[in-house]
Scaffold this active site. Sequence first.
Site, PDB file in Angstrom:
ATOM      1  N   TYR A 162       0.834  -1.202   0.000  1.00  0.00           N
ATOM      2  CA  TYR A 162       0.000   0.000   0.000  1.00  0.00           C
ATOM      3  C   TYR A 162       0.863   1.245   0.000  1.00  0.00           C
ATOM      4  CZ  TYR A 162       0.855   0.708   5.049  1.00  0.00           C
ATOM      5  OH  TYR A 162       1.432   0.937   6.278  1.00  0.00           O
ATOM      6  N   CYS A 163       0.293   2.344  -0.476  1.00  0.00           N
ATOM      7  CA  CYS A 163       0.944   3.654  -0.451  1.00  0.00           C
ATOM      8  C   CYS A 163      -0.153   4.717  -0.361  1.00  0.00           C
ATOM      9  CB  CYS A 163       1.844   3.857  -1.661  1.00  0.00           C
ATOM     10  SG  CYS A 163       1.003   3.687  -3.250  1.00  0.00           S
ATOM     11  N   THR A 164       0.169   5.967  -0.590  1.00  0.00           N
ATOM     12  CA  THR A 164      -0.797   7.048  -0.370  1.00  0.00           C
ATOM     13  C   THR A 164      -2.012   6.956  -1.281  1.00  0.00           C
ATOM     14  OG1 THR A 164       1.042   8.489   0.261  1.00  0.00           O
ATOM     15  CG2 THR A 164      -1.074   9.538  -0.184  1.00  0.00           C
ATOM     16  N   ILE A 223      -4.237   4.595   0.548  1.00  0.00           N
ATOM     17  CA  ILE A 223      -4.775   4.942   1.866  1.00  0.00           C
ATOM     18  C   ILE A 223      -5.970   5.887   1.742  1.00  0.00           C
ATOM     19  CG2 ILE A 223      -4.244   6.064   4.072  1.00  0.00           C
ATOM     20  CD1 ILE A 223      -1.260   5.302   3.443  1.00  0.00           C
TER      21      ILE A 223
END
Length: 346
Positions: free
Chosen positions: A197-199, A226
Amino acid sequence: MLLHNKLSKEELKKQLENENFSRKTFSFYRYVIIDNPQEFRDQLYQKWFELDCKGRIYIAREGINAQMSVPEHKLDDFFLFLNSLIELQDMPIKWAVEDDGKSFYKLIVKLRPKIVADGLDDNAYDVTNVGNHLSPIEFHEQISRLDTIVVDMRNHYESEIGHFENAICPDADTFREEIDIVVDDLKDKKDQKVLLYCTGGIRCEKASAYLKHHGFEDVNQLHGGIIAYAQEIKQLGLDSKFRGKNFVFDERLGESINNEVIAKCHQCGATCDTHTNCANDDCHLLFIQCEECRDHYQGCCTDECTEIIQLPLEERKLLRSKFHDKYSKSQIYRKRIRPKLKGIKN
């Protein structure tokens, strides 16, 4: 018309403060071949300037990466224009979780070699062979399973103020550094399910393909990142498995996901998740600072920087050349801030 900003930072911020309308903050990206990036860039700048848009947009031959603030009463015109461009039609939009309308104070549209500075050689692996995209609810359901490995693909200063439960958060300053750490640390677990996952999802596109290239068999990524997760979990009334604040690359520097503060001030260790840049412009390092330390250090990261901002301008100019000749910003961060951070964490 000019295709770049000519006003000072102070003038732009004053204009923003005096606005009598609301703005909406959102982001989007797309990997798509852009035949003439310069022409495309100029077209976007001209139209978005007319619509009084603010933001930071990167254009490359491989696509677009945008974080923007648009007047609420001009959103219809904005999306009408977006959909008029073949490259940007039906663009998935990620709306800010917390939005005060002050996320950006100017419009920046830049040409870049890549829309994310990943440092990777795209010719060395198949960038289109990406991992399985998980919806926010699918990610939510799988994240706590014992047979999964959850990896935060953001830099350390992002993950330290907020991350998913049980996530591996590499101590890395750059995406390029981090992706090698992940491949090496998990080299004996290539047959296990990996959740990335990342932003907003853009870094996971490259990361998942890179892991698959290195033999990882079951690579998955949080679609929309996110931001999308926070929005959907809130709508469904579920308890978030993301703890703390989501770091964002605009004036806000973060938006709270579950109202929990999990980080500490880098200078005194008090509970705090407020990032700031050192008030010494010749340093300008990003770090976490509580209000008491902000007052004590006058917004600076060290006593040395606090002393420097008191000096006359000519003396600061002399120090500036020596300062930048001797150290890079990343070296300074490691020397000054990281030891404190590690001590506080331990």
